[in-house]
Design an enzyme around this catalytic site. Structure first.
Site, short mmCIF file in Angstrom:
data_model
loop_
_atom_site.label_atom_id
_atom_site.label_comp_id
_atom_site.label_asym_id
_atom_site.label_seq_id
_atom_site.Cartn_x
_atom_site.Cartn_y
_atom_site.Cartn_z
N LYS A 172 0.77 -1.42 0.20
CA LYS A 172 -0.31 -0.09 0.12
C LYS A 172 0.95 1.52 0.33
CE LYS A 172 -3.54 0.12 2.00
NZ LYS A 172 -5.24 0.80 0.76
N1 PMP Z 1 -6.93 -3.33 -3.37
C1 PMP Z 1 -6.88 -2.47 -3.31
C2 PMP Z 1 -5.65 -1.17 -4.47
C3 PMP Z 1 -6.67 -1.49 -2.07
O1 PMP Z 1 -7.05 0.08 -2.26
C4 PMP Z 1 -7.66 -1.96 -0.80
C5 PMP Z 1 -7.43 -1.54 0.20
N2 PMP Z 1 -6.61 -1.59 1.28
C6 PMP Z 1 -7.76 -3.80 -1.57
C7 PMP Z 1 -7.94 -4.08 -3.02
C8 PMP Z 1 -8.31 -4.63 -0.09
O2 PMP Z 1 -7.91 -4.17 0.59
P1 PMP Z 1 -7.98 -4.48 2.43
O3 PMP Z 1 -9.45 -6.41 2.42
O4 PMP Z 1 -6.68 -5.60 2.83
O5 PMP Z 1 -8.40 -3.65 2.95
#
Ligand code: PMP
Length: 313
Positions: A161
């Site tokens: 991220k």
């Molecule tokens: N893909 C992206 C690009 C994201 O920003 C997120 C949000 N964090 C997700 C997938 C989903 O990840 P998570 O389930 O860990 O929130």
């Protein structure tokens, strides 16, 4: 008078819990100029009956943050346990009694200008918690295939991220919403289905559930991981992680997106074509129900995923 709705909250900033108005950065940090930061999005779900906030998969979020710190050479002075403890303390202090969003950020904080190296640049960690409701603004989604492609692993790795990467997501989300859609689905450089602007994607067809492979430029979502477990463990539906073609989405029985902010939200239309019956599908509904019960801490079998925090009086 305060003009910021969050001014009465506290934040963790430069090693201390301070009121939000006191958490100010200078114009210098490289993170501000170049996006050299990693962040997390974590949900705390208010359980009215128990009077606690249930933070979902706190450790896993910080494990992902620390992987990002490694890649971006962000040397922050906190261990995994310390990051979890700081979060619990701030959530308590902010006295939330509603669903919240927890936003940790590890960033290049050095006071330098025009320095494109990662090595030898100081880093710091900050944390905000705010009340948070429905992120996508709708229970079912009408999506479009984005004209923007997902960043490739050899450009900026999508598996972390990284703050700067979100320009890619933001361009896609902006294009989609300006065109009247709820969300964008991005393809990768090879033209395969990658993910939503802030969500992973699942496709259900002929009794099989699939989600994009982690080698197709996706974030390894914690909700993705949760849904894979629940589909397999609770519903006996195997989940295949594989490359997904764009045309599979138009022909699927059900498509849904998953993410911390988005929860599990069915996609009922893509590029103005109905998916399946054009309404929430039975599998999406079943998984949604299971997921919501777990994230508020009401399913003892999965309580190891939840950190209960009692807000201060
Ligand atoms: N893909 C992206 C690009 C994201 O920003 C997120 C949000 N964090 C997700 C997938 C989903 O990840 P998570 O389930 O860990 O929130």
């Amino acid at each position: 008078m305060s003009d910021n709705e969050f001014d009465n909250l506290n934040t963790f900033f430069k090693g201390k819990i301070v009121p939000v108005p006191d958490s100010k950065v200078s114009a210098m940090p490289p993170a501000l100029h170049y996006g050299t930061a990693v962040f997390e999005g974590i949900r705390g779900n208010w359980n009215e009956e128990k009077g606690v906030i249930s933070i979902f998969r706190l450790r896993e979020h910080y494990e992902r943050l620390l992987r990002g710190c490694k890649l971006l050479m962000l040397d922050i002075p906190y261990s995994l346990d310390e990051l979890c403890d700081i979060t619990i303390e701030l959530v308590k202090k902010n006295k939330h009694r509603s669903d919240i969003y927890i936003r940790p950020l590890a960033y290049k904080s050095a006071e330098v200008v025009a320095n494109l190296k990662l090595q030898d640049l100081a880093a710091d960690f900050t944390l905000i918690t705010v009340p948070f409701g429905n992120y996508l603004g709708s229970d079912t989604l009408k999506c479009c295939t984005s004209s923007w492609r997902r960043v490739d692993d050899n450009m900026i790795p999508a598996r972390l991220k990284i703050a700067g990467t979100y320009v890619n997501s933001i361009l896609a989300k902006t294009e989609a919403t300006l065109a009247g859609f709820d969300e964008a689905i991005l393809l990768n450089q090879a033209g395969h289905v990658s993910e939503g602007s802030g969500e992973n994607i699942f496709v259900y067809s002929e009794g099989t559930l699939a989600t994009s492979s982690l080698h197709d430029d996706v974030l390894p979502g914690i909700t993705r991981d949760t849904i894979i477990d629940l589909a397999e463990e609770e519903l006996g539906i195997p989940v295949v992680q594989r490359t997904i073609d764009r045309s599979e989405l138009y022909l699927a029985d059900e498509v849904f997106l998953t993410g911390t902010a988005a929860h599990l939200t069915p996609v009922i239309e893509l590029d103005r074509r109905p998916i399946g019956s054009g309404a929430s599908g039975a599998l999406s509904k079943k998984l949604q129900q299971l997921y919501f019960e777990i994230v508020v801490g009401n399913n003892p079998k999965y309580n190891h995923w939840c950190t209960s925090v009692t807000p201060e009086d």
